[in-house]
Scaffold this motif. Sequence first.
Motif, PDB file in Angstrom:
ATOM      1  N   GLU A 162      -7.956   5.930   4.666  1.00 59.42           N
ATOM      2  CA  GLU A 162      -8.235   6.466   6.002  1.00 59.42           C
ATOM      3  C   GLU A 162      -9.228   7.621   5.947  1.00 59.42           C
ATOM      4  O   GLU A 162     -10.118   7.725   6.792  1.00 59.42           O
ATOM      5  N   ARG A 180      -3.118   4.694   1.405  1.00 61.84           N
ATOM      6  CA  ARG A 180      -3.460   4.679   2.829  1.00 61.84           C
ATOM      7  C   ARG A 180      -4.210   5.953   3.216  1.00 61.84           C
ATOM      8  O   ARG A 180      -5.213   5.907   3.926  1.00 61.84           O
ATOM      9  N   GLU A 227       0.841  -1.193   0.000  1.00 58.24           N
ATOM     10  CA  GLU A 227       0.000   0.000   0.000  1.00 58.24           C
ATOM     11  C   GLU A 227       0.882   1.251   0.000  1.00 58.24           C
ATOM     12  O   GLU A 227       1.787   1.379   0.812  1.00 58.24           O
TER      13      GLU A 227
END
Length: 151
Positions: free
Chosen positions: A22, A18, A13
Amino acid sequence: MNDQPATADVPEETDQDRELRETLGTALGTAQEHIQQNGGFFPFGITLSNDGELRIVMIAPGEPDENGDVDAGQMLTDVHDLLCQGRDDYRAVAVVSDVSLPDHGSDGIHGAAEHRNGEVLAAIIPYTPTAEGFAFSAMEPDTHEPSVWVD
């Protein structure tokens, strides 16, 4: 016997991936909390600032019309405009709204996250009212075009 670790086929990733995940996850989770607590929510945004902080962006609803309805479409536009104005301060943003999903026969949460490098991640979470509150179905991928970091 295969000596390769099981994760050898899974790409690593990236920071961008990420940050998108998130930001979108925070937006969708916050929307689910609002539905459980209040039965719905107005459109809002989540920003991931350049310093790595996640923050919520909300605006006050306008005056209700003669039927008591608030213009959620205008609120969504206003949230988007705010995110565009502050985009130099963000690495990623997400916008969520409460939508009707006729193909599912239910309402849903639509969320779209955008990274300043151009990548987009979007999903919907169908939901239905139950005697105990709300039941959320599995998250489904959706499509969305970049709209914050475009000129």
